[in-house]
Design a protein around this motif. Structure first.
Motif, PDB file in Angstrom:
ATOM      1  N   SER A  86      11.819  10.881  -6.009  1.00 59.30           N
ATOM      2  CA  SER A  86      11.994  10.503  -7.406  1.00 59.30           C
ATOM      3  C   SER A  86      11.983   8.985  -7.489  1.00 59.30           C
ATOM      4  CB  SER A  86      13.301  11.064  -7.969  1.00 59.30           C
ATOM      5  OG  SER A  86      14.407  10.565  -7.248  1.00 59.30           O
ATOM      6  N   GLY A  87      11.785   8.479  -8.711  1.00 60.25           N
ATOM      7  CA  GLY A  87      11.882   7.042  -8.936  1.00 60.25           C
ATOM      8  C   GLY A  87      10.574   6.318  -9.144  1.00 60.25           C
ATOM      9  N   GLY A  88       9.460   7.004  -9.024  1.00 64.92           N
ATOM     10  CA  GLY A  88       8.184   6.338  -9.270  1.00 64.92           C
ATOM     11  C   GLY A  88       7.995   6.028 -10.746  1.00 64.92           C
ATOM     12  N   GLY A  89       6.923   5.305 -11.050  1.00 67.52           N
ATOM     13  CA  GLY A  89       6.640   4.988 -12.436  1.00 67.52           C
ATOM     14  C   GLY A  89       5.698   3.824 -12.572  1.00 67.52           C
ATOM     15  N   LEU A  90       5.652   3.290 -13.788  1.00 75.05           N
ATOM     16  CA  LEU A  90       4.789   2.163 -14.124  1.00 75.05           C
ATOM     17  C   LEU A  90       5.649   0.913 -14.273  1.00 75.05           C
ATOM     18  CD1 LEU A  90       2.067   0.934 -15.097  1.00 75.05           C
ATOM     19  CD2 LEU A  90       2.686   1.729 -17.396  1.00 75.05           C
ATOM     20  N   VAL A  91       5.225  -0.163 -13.626  1.00 73.71           N
ATOM     21  CA  VAL A  91       5.978  -1.413 -13.694  1.00 73.71           C
ATOM     22  C   VAL A  91       4.996  -2.577 -13.696  1.00 73.71           C
ATOM     23  CG1 VAL A  91       6.228  -1.585 -11.191  1.00 73.71           C
ATOM     24  CG2 VAL A  91       7.916  -2.681 -12.672  1.00 73.71           C
TER      25      VAL A  91
ATOM     26  N   ASN B  63      16.078  13.010  12.126  1.00 73.45           N
ATOM     27  CA  ASN B  63      15.851  11.842  12.949  1.00 73.45           C
ATOM     28  C   ASN B  63      15.280  10.740  12.064  1.00 73.45           C
ATOM     29  OD1 ASN B  63      15.361   9.966  14.937  1.00 73.45           O
ATOM     30  ND2 ASN B  63      14.444  11.424  16.348  1.00 73.45           N
ATOM     31  N   THR B  64      14.071  10.318  12.310  1.00 70.78           N
ATOM     32  CA  THR B  64      13.478   9.242  11.528  1.00 70.78           C
ATOM     33  C   THR B  64      13.080   9.723  10.136  1.00 70.78           C
ATOM     34  OG1 THR B  64      12.655   8.170  13.527  1.00 70.78           O
ATOM     35  CG2 THR B  64      11.584   7.589  11.453  1.00 70.78           C
ATOM     36  N   MET B  65      13.319   8.881   9.157  1.00 67.56           N
ATOM     37  CA  MET B  65      12.849   9.109   7.796  1.00 67.56           C
ATOM     38  C   MET B  65      11.985   7.919   7.413  1.00 67.56           C
ATOM     39  SD  MET B  65      16.276  10.600   5.942  1.00 67.56           S
ATOM     40  CE  MET B  65      15.403  11.606   4.724  1.00 67.56           C
ATOM     41  N   GLY B  66      11.055   8.153   6.496  1.00 71.57           N
ATOM     42  CA  GLY B  66      10.182   7.031   6.147  1.00 71.57           C
ATOM     43  C   GLY B  66       9.408   7.249   4.879  1.00 71.57           C
ATOM     44  N   TRP B  67       8.683   6.198   4.522  1.00 65.85           N
ATOM     45  CA  TRP B  67       7.824   6.212   3.353  1.00 65.85           C
ATOM     46  C   TRP B  67       6.409   5.831   3.768  1.00 65.85           C
ATOM     47  CZ3 TRP B  67       9.451   7.976  -1.284  1.00 65.85           C
ATOM     48  CH2 TRP B  67      10.828   8.081  -1.486  1.00 65.85           C
ATOM     49  N   TYR B  68       5.462   6.548   3.207  1.00 62.70           N
ATOM     50  CA  TYR B  68       4.050   6.266   3.388  1.00 62.70           C
ATOM     51  C   TYR B  68       3.423   6.180   2.009  1.00 62.70           C
ATOM     52  CZ  TYR B  68       4.740   7.579   8.268  1.00 62.70           C
ATOM     53  OH  TYR B  68       5.180   7.628   9.570  1.00 62.70           O
ATOM     54  N   ARG B  69       2.239   5.604   1.933  1.00 62.38           N
ATOM     55  CA  ARG B  69       1.560   5.545   0.637  1.00 62.38           C
ATOM     56  C   ARG B  69       0.064   5.726   0.818  1.00 62.38           C
ATOM     57  NH1 ARG B  69       2.497  -0.907  -0.825  1.00 62.38           N
ATOM     58  NH2 ARG B  69       1.019  -1.766   0.714  1.00 62.38           N
TER      59      ARG B  69
ATOM     60  N   GLU C  91      -1.582  -4.332  -5.848  1.00 57.62           N
ATOM     61  CA  GLU C  91      -2.068  -3.656  -4.646  1.00 57.62           C
ATOM     62  C   GLU C  91      -1.042  -2.699  -4.043  1.00 57.62           C
ATOM     63  OE1 GLU C  91      -2.098  -6.964  -5.269  1.00 57.62           O
ATOM     64  OE2 GLU C  91      -1.692  -8.134  -3.439  1.00 57.62           O
ATOM     65  N   ASP C  92       0.164  -2.678  -4.588  1.00 61.75           N
ATOM     66  CA  ASP C  92       1.156  -1.686  -4.164  1.00 61.75           C
ATOM     67  C   ASP C  92       0.957  -0.350  -4.877  1.00 61.75           C
ATOM     68  OD1 ASP C  92       3.576  -4.330  -4.161  1.00 61.75           O
ATOM     69  OD2 ASP C  92       2.642  -3.398  -2.396  1.00 61.75           O
ATOM     70  N   THR C  93       0.049  -0.310  -5.844  1.00 56.39           N
ATOM     71  CA  THR C  93      -0.225   0.918  -6.575  1.00 56.39           C
ATOM     72  C   THR C  93      -0.716   1.996  -5.630  1.00 56.39           C
ATOM     73  OG1 THR C  93      -0.718  -0.241  -8.639  1.00 56.39           O
ATOM     74  CG2 THR C  93      -1.654   1.969  -8.359  1.00 56.39           C
ATOM     75  N   ALA C  94      -0.044   3.144  -5.641  1.00 54.19           N
ATOM     76  CA  ALA C  94      -0.381   4.240  -4.729  1.00 54.19           C
ATOM     77  C   ALA C  94       0.527   5.430  -5.029  1.00 54.19           C
ATOM     78  CB  ALA C  94      -0.205   3.820  -3.277  1.00 54.19           C
ATOM     79  N   ILE C  95       0.215   6.539  -4.396  1.00 55.13           N
ATOM     80  CA  ILE C  95       1.161   7.649  -4.342  1.00 55.13           C
ATOM     81  C   ILE C  95       2.026   7.427  -3.106  1.00 55.13           C
ATOM     82  CG2 ILE C  95       1.489  10.136  -4.132  1.00 55.13           C
ATOM     83  CD1 ILE C  95      -1.250  10.487  -5.436  1.00 55.13           C
ATOM     84  N   TYR C  96       3.312   7.440  -3.294  1.00 55.47           N
ATOM     85  CA  TYR C  96       4.263   7.208  -2.211  1.00 55.47           C
ATOM     86  C   TYR C  96       4.836   8.542  -1.750  1.00 55.47           C
ATOM     87  CZ  TYR C  96       4.059   2.176  -2.800  1.00 55.47           C
ATOM     88  OH  TYR C  96       3.631   0.875  -2.834  1.00 55.47           O
ATOM     89  N   TYR C  97       4.753   8.767  -0.455  1.00 59.18           N
ATOM     90  CA  TYR C  97       5.218  10.016   0.152  1.00 59.18           C
ATOM     91  C   TYR C  97       6.409   9.743   1.060  1.00 59.18           C
ATOM     92  CZ  TYR C  97       0.678  11.895  -1.256  1.00 59.18           C
ATOM     93  OH  TYR C  97      -0.424  12.292  -1.969  1.00 59.18           O
ATOM     94  N   CYS C  98       7.393  10.604   0.945  1.00 58.24           N
ATOM     95  CA  CYS C  98       8.535  10.590   1.845  1.00 58.24           C
ATOM     96  C   CYS C  98       8.220  11.486   3.044  1.00 58.24           C
ATOM     97  CB  CYS C  98       9.755  11.115   1.094  1.00 58.24           C
ATOM     98  SG  CYS C  98      11.196  11.427   2.104  1.00 58.24           S
ATOM     99  N   ALA C  99       8.700  11.094   4.204  1.00 52.89           N
ATOM    100  CA  ALA C  99       8.510  11.910   5.401  1.00 52.89           C
ATOM    101  C   ALA C  99       9.791  11.886   6.220  1.00 52.89           C
ATOM    102  CB  ALA C  99       7.349  11.381   6.240  1.00 52.89           C
ATOM    103  N   ALA C 100      10.018  12.960   6.955  1.00 50.09           N
ATOM    104  CA  ALA C 100      11.215  13.024   7.789  1.00 50.09           C
ATOM    105  C   ALA C 100      10.967  13.925   8.988  1.00 50.09           C
ATOM    106  CB  ALA C 100      12.404  13.541   6.984  1.00 50.09           C
ATOM    107  N   VAL C 101      11.582  13.564  10.092  1.00 53.89           N
ATOM    108  CA  VAL C 101      11.538  14.391  11.305  1.00 53.89           C
ATOM    109  C   VAL C 101      12.851  15.165  11.347  1.00 53.89           C
ATOM    110  CG1 VAL C 101      11.342  14.403  13.798  1.00 53.89           C
ATOM    111  CG2 VAL C 101      10.112  12.677  12.460  1.00 53.89           C
ATOM    112  N   ILE C 102      12.734  16.475  11.202  1.00 49.91           N
ATOM    113  CA  ILE C 102      13.913  17.313  10.993  1.00 49.91           C
ATOM    114  C   ILE C 102      13.936  18.492  11.961  1.00 49.91           C
ATOM    115  CG2 ILE C 102      15.084  18.839   9.348  1.00 49.91           C
ATOM    116  CD1 ILE C 102      13.986  17.066   7.111  1.00 49.91           C
TER     117      ILE C 102
END
Length: 121
Positions: free
Chosen positions: A7-12, A32-38, A88-99
């Motif tokens: 959550s938290g995406g939008g237009l800025v 374990n590790t959590m992260g963000w990709y785009r 240039e930060d415009t993208a779809i941001y994906y959360c990832a986690a090793v669980i």
């Protein structure tokens, strides 16, 4: 079953800030590790930032000094504070986690559904 919900995406506008959140839910033994990709249009998915369960962080060079990743282990949640945003930060941001879902299960990668971030110039 494990789910990651962003959550938290939008237009800025350029120079603005956004904060993304990603909560893991379901049957979880450990994270374990959590992260963000785009992924920007017509580009490959790329790493933005990761954080280990112990709090060690790693950032893409393009976001160092502007983005901050953090996590709340009690809430199984990872955050991405994004400041000084650029078009240039415009993208779809994906959360990832090793669980690991259960104590006997090997860890595996899980992905969220993605949240759109659009930065206007």
């Amino acid at each position: 079953q494990v789910h990651l919900v962003e959550s938290g995406g939008g237009l800025v506008q350029a120079g603005g800030s956004l904060r993304l959140s990603c909560a893991a839910s379901g049957v979880i033994f450990s994270i374990n590790t959590m992260g963000w990709y785009r992924q920007a249009p017509e580009k490959q998915r790329e790493l933005v930032a990761t954080i280990t369960s112990g709090g060690s962080t790693n950032y893409a060079d393009s976001v160092k000094g502007r983005f901050t990743i953090s996590r709340d282990n009690a809430k199984n949640t990872v955050y991405l504070q994004m400041n000084s945003l650029k078009p240039e930060d415009t993208a779809i941001y994906y959360c990832a986690a090793v669980i690991s879902a259960v104590v006997t299960a090997p860890p595996r990668n899980y992905w969220g559904q993605g949240t759109q971030v659009t930065v206007s110039s």
